[in-house]
Scaffold this motif. Structure first.
Motif, PDB file in Angstrom:
ATOM      1  N   ILE A 164      41.019  27.546  42.803  1.00  0.00           N
ATOM      2  CA  ILE A 164      40.511  28.452  43.838  1.00  0.00           C
ATOM      3  C   ILE A 164      38.976  28.416  43.952  1.00  0.00           C
ATOM      4  CG2 ILE A 164      40.302  30.874  44.509  1.00  0.00           C
ATOM      5  CD1 ILE A 164      43.166  31.293  43.543  1.00  0.00           C
ATOM      6  N   PRO A 165      38.207  28.511  42.850  1.00  0.00           N
ATOM      7  CA  PRO A 165      36.742  28.538  43.013  1.00  0.00           C
ATOM      8  C   PRO A 165      36.198  27.308  43.729  1.00  0.00           C
ATOM      9  CG  PRO A 165      37.347  29.195  40.788  1.00  0.00           C
ATOM     10  CD  PRO A 165      38.592  28.674  41.441  1.00  0.00           C
ATOM     11  N   GLY A 166      36.664  26.137  43.352  1.00  0.00           N
ATOM     12  CA  GLY A 166      36.174  24.919  43.989  1.00  0.00           C
ATOM     13  C   GLY A 166      36.517  24.852  45.463  1.00  0.00           C
ATOM     14  N   LEU A 167      37.744  25.249  45.805  1.00  0.00           N
ATOM     15  CA  LEU A 167      38.172  25.216  47.198  1.00  0.00           C
ATOM     16  C   LEU A 167      37.377  26.214  48.032  1.00  0.00           C
ATOM     17  CD1 LEU A 167      40.104  24.075  49.305  1.00  0.00           C
ATOM     18  CD2 LEU A 167      41.814  25.753  48.571  1.00  0.00           C
ATOM     19  N   ILE A 168      37.159  27.409  47.495  1.00  0.00           N
ATOM     20  CA  ILE A 168      36.379  28.435  48.194  1.00  0.00           C
ATOM     21  C   ILE A 168      34.969  27.926  48.478  1.00  0.00           C
ATOM     22  CG2 ILE A 168      35.256  30.680  47.888  1.00  0.00           C
ATOM     23  CD1 ILE A 168      38.159  31.038  48.570  1.00  0.00           C
ATOM     24  N   GLN A 169      34.347  27.288  47.481  1.00  0.00           N
ATOM     25  CA  GLN A 169      32.971  26.833  47.646  1.00  0.00           C
ATOM     26  C   GLN A 169      32.879  25.629  48.582  1.00  0.00           C
ATOM     27  OE1 GLN A 169      30.608  26.611  44.046  1.00  0.00           O
ATOM     28  NE2 GLN A 169      31.740  28.310  43.097  1.00  0.00           N
ATOM     29  N   THR A 170      33.861  24.741  48.525  1.00  0.00           N
ATOM     30  CA  THR A 170      33.852  23.593  49.431  1.00  0.00           C
ATOM     31  C   THR A 170      33.978  24.046  50.879  1.00  0.00           C
ATOM     32  OG1 THR A 170      34.717  22.050  47.786  1.00  0.00           O
ATOM     33  CG2 THR A 170      35.068  21.475  50.100  1.00  0.00           C
ATOM     34  N   TRP A 171      34.843  25.016  51.136  1.00  0.00           N
ATOM     35  CA  TRP A 171      34.938  25.568  52.495  1.00  0.00           C
ATOM     36  C   TRP A 171      33.581  26.107  52.944  1.00  0.00           C
ATOM     37  CZ3 TRP A 171      40.043  28.450  51.116  1.00  0.00           C
ATOM     38  CH2 TRP A 171      41.145  27.653  51.487  1.00  0.00           C
ATOM     39  N   HIS A 184      41.096  40.228  39.050  1.00  0.00           N
ATOM     40  CA  HIS A 184      40.941  38.932  38.397  1.00  0.00           C
ATOM     41  C   HIS A 184      40.639  37.832  39.413  1.00  0.00           C
ATOM     42  CE1 HIS A 184      42.344  40.744  34.686  1.00  0.00           C
ATOM     43  NE2 HIS A 184      43.406  41.216  35.328  1.00  0.00           N
ATOM     44  N   LEU A 185      41.308  37.880  40.556  1.00  0.00           N
ATOM     45  CA  LEU A 185      41.053  36.870  41.583  1.00  0.00           C
ATOM     46  C   LEU A 185      39.657  37.024  42.177  1.00  0.00           C
ATOM     47  CD1 LEU A 185      44.512  36.712  43.389  1.00  0.00           C
ATOM     48  CD2 LEU A 185      43.482  34.969  41.914  1.00  0.00           C
ATOM     49  N   ARG A 186      39.195  38.267  42.317  1.00  0.00           N
ATOM     50  CA  ARG A 186      37.840  38.463  42.824  1.00  0.00           C
ATOM     51  C   ARG A 186      36.822  37.861  41.870  1.00  0.00           C
ATOM     52  NH1 ARG A 186      36.176  38.598  47.532  1.00  0.00           N
ATOM     53  NH2 ARG A 186      37.741  40.175  48.079  1.00  0.00           N
ATOM     54  N   SER A 187      37.034  38.011  40.571  1.00  0.00           N
ATOM     55  CA  SER A 187      36.131  37.405  39.593  1.00  0.00           C
ATOM     56  C   SER A 187      36.154  35.880  39.709  1.00  0.00           C
ATOM     57  CB  SER A 187      36.531  37.831  38.174  1.00  0.00           C
ATOM     58  OG  SER A 187      36.375  39.226  37.991  1.00  0.00           O
ATOM     59  N   LEU A 188      37.336  35.341  39.986  1.00  0.00           N
ATOM     60  CA  LEU A 188      37.465  33.890  40.121  1.00  0.00           C
ATOM     61  C   LEU A 188      36.733  33.399  41.370  1.00  0.00           C
ATOM     62  CD1 LEU A 188      38.966  31.728  38.447  1.00  0.00           C
ATOM     63  CD2 LEU A 188      40.861  31.932  40.067  1.00  0.00           C
ATOM     64  N   VAL A 189      36.901  34.106  42.466  1.00  0.00           N
ATOM     65  CA  VAL A 189      36.222  33.737  43.716  1.00  0.00           C
ATOM     66  C   VAL A 189      34.708  33.779  43.525  1.00  0.00           C
ATOM     67  CG1 VAL A 189      35.732  34.538  46.075  1.00  0.00           C
ATOM     68  CG2 VAL A 189      38.091  34.444  45.240  1.00  0.00           C
ATOM     69  N   CYS A 201      47.305  27.221  43.664  1.00  0.00           N
ATOM     70  CA  CYS A 201      46.111  26.395  43.834  1.00  0.00           C
ATOM     71  C   CYS A 201      45.598  25.997  42.463  1.00  0.00           C
ATOM     72  CB  CYS A 201      45.045  27.167  44.620  1.00  0.00           C
ATOM     73  SG  CYS A 201      43.599  26.200  45.086  1.00  0.00           S
ATOM     74  N   GLY A 202      46.324  25.081  41.834  1.00  0.00           N
ATOM     75  CA  GLY A 202      45.922  24.603  40.518  1.00  0.00           C
ATOM     76  C   GLY A 202      44.648  23.771  40.588  1.00  0.00           C
ATOM     77  N   GLU A 203      44.123  23.464  39.418  1.00  0.00           N
ATOM     78  CA  GLU A 203      42.893  22.680  39.310  1.00  0.00           C
ATOM     79  C   GLU A 203      42.988  21.387  40.134  1.00  0.00           C
ATOM     80  OE1 GLU A 203      40.468  20.300  35.759  1.00  0.00           O
ATOM     81  OE2 GLU A 203      42.112  21.678  35.283  1.00  0.00           O
TER      82      GLU A 203
END
Length: 316
Positions: free
Chosen positions: A70-77, A97-102, A37-39
């Motif tokens: 990932i952050p943008g997709l998570i927030q858009t959902w 690391h992924l949890r920090s990104l989320v 899930c790239g930018e």
């Protein structure tokens, strides 16, 4: 049963105006699985009409060009009132690391985001009629792994003419036999499935490597995959650069595809050095792959994968 693969991002670490960072979406009969899930991946999904409801995200490694979407997709959902959980599968050591990104910027999603660390050589997901397996890859300065989506075998073809010759009445008994159940006729004769059903037929398989050097594990992941999506960052003239950065050339990707017996090879993660023309990568890969189909997909390209015994689909 349909299976469509959409190449959402086919570029290397540095995006270009034509190629975004890594992302691949597989739609299997309405179930959407996202690999990396790239930018800008969410915008690519909108632009290319893949549908937005993803049940599982599979991360190959933690380099930014594979996870910064990932952050943008998570927030858009979340803004779209998502309630269903999303499962993120990633290599060992990735969860923190992924949890920090989320949770970037202190964000807290309003639906469950479940992060699973998965060992290479295991099954990341057991789905309905398929599974997603993991395999070790080799990239620079990071734990990395690829994924193989492998469908279950399908029942063999039903021989209706033979069934009627054996006295099986037309109707539900046909379905019971095809599903593997023996049928007793009115005269007491028992007809077994193997008398009227052929050998099991293979399902489809897609192998996605992410960033990697050519490795034996890719060959061993699936025998004769219908589609191998392999790192092909460089052409032969940059082979030394490929080795030092943990990538593959088009020729090396094709040699792996040939060894695996892949039916189609998609060359991705194309370096921005080839922004104007990936032809050298493609031509060198064709020399090594022989008679199989090899291509460099554009962002947004979709291909339909038919079953091996019904293969006549082509890329759009």
């Amino acid at each position: 049963m349909s299976m469509r693969v959409t190449f959402l991002g086919t570029g290397g670490a540095v995006p270009t105006t034509e190629r975004g960072p890594s992302a691949l979406l597989v739609n299997r009969e309405g179930e959407r699985l996202l690999f990396d899930c790239g930018e800008g991946t969410q915008r690519q999904m909108m632009r290319y009409g893949t549908g937005f409801t993803v049940s599982h995200l599979f991360v190959t490694h933690l380099h930014g060009d594979h996870i910064l979407g990932i952050p943008g997709l998570i927030q858009t959902w979340d803004f779209n009132d998502r309630e269903d959980p999303i499962a993120i599968h990633a290599p060992p050591g990735a969860k923190r690391h992924l949890r920090s990104l989320v949770n970037a910027g202190g964000y807290q999603p309003g639906y469950p985001v479940n992060i699973h660390e998965v060992r290479p050589g295991s099954v990341a997901l057991s789905g309905d009629g398929y599974e997603v397996r993991t395999f070790e890859t080799e990239h620079r300065n990071v734990r990395s792994m690829g994924y193989a989506l492998v469908e279950d075998d399908r029942p063999g073809r039903f021989d209706r003419e033979r069934a009627e010759e054996l006295g099986v009445p037309v109707g539900p008994a046909f379905g019971r036999l095809h599903s593997g159940e023996s049928v007793e006729l009115d005269d007491g004769t028992v007809v077994d499935p193997e008398q009227v059903v052929g050998d099991p037929r293979p399902g489809r398989a897609v192998v996605y490597t992410g960033d990697t050097r050519p490795v034996d594990e890719t060959v061993a992941a699936v025998d004769r995959p219908d589609l191998l999506v392999h790192d092909a960052t460089f052409g032969d003239e940059w082979a030394d650069r490929a080795r030092s950065t943990g990538h593959s050339t088009g020729r090396e990707a094709a040699e792996i595809a040939a060894r695996a017996g892949a039916r189609r090879l998609a060359l991705t993660h194309i370096s921005s050095r080839y922004a104007g023309d990936p032809g050298p990568i493609l031509n060198e890969a064709r020399e090594a792959f022989g008679g199989g189909e090899v291509f460099v997909p554009d962002d947004g390209q979709k291909i339909e994968l038919p079953f091996p015994d019904e293969r006549d689909g082509r890329g759009e």
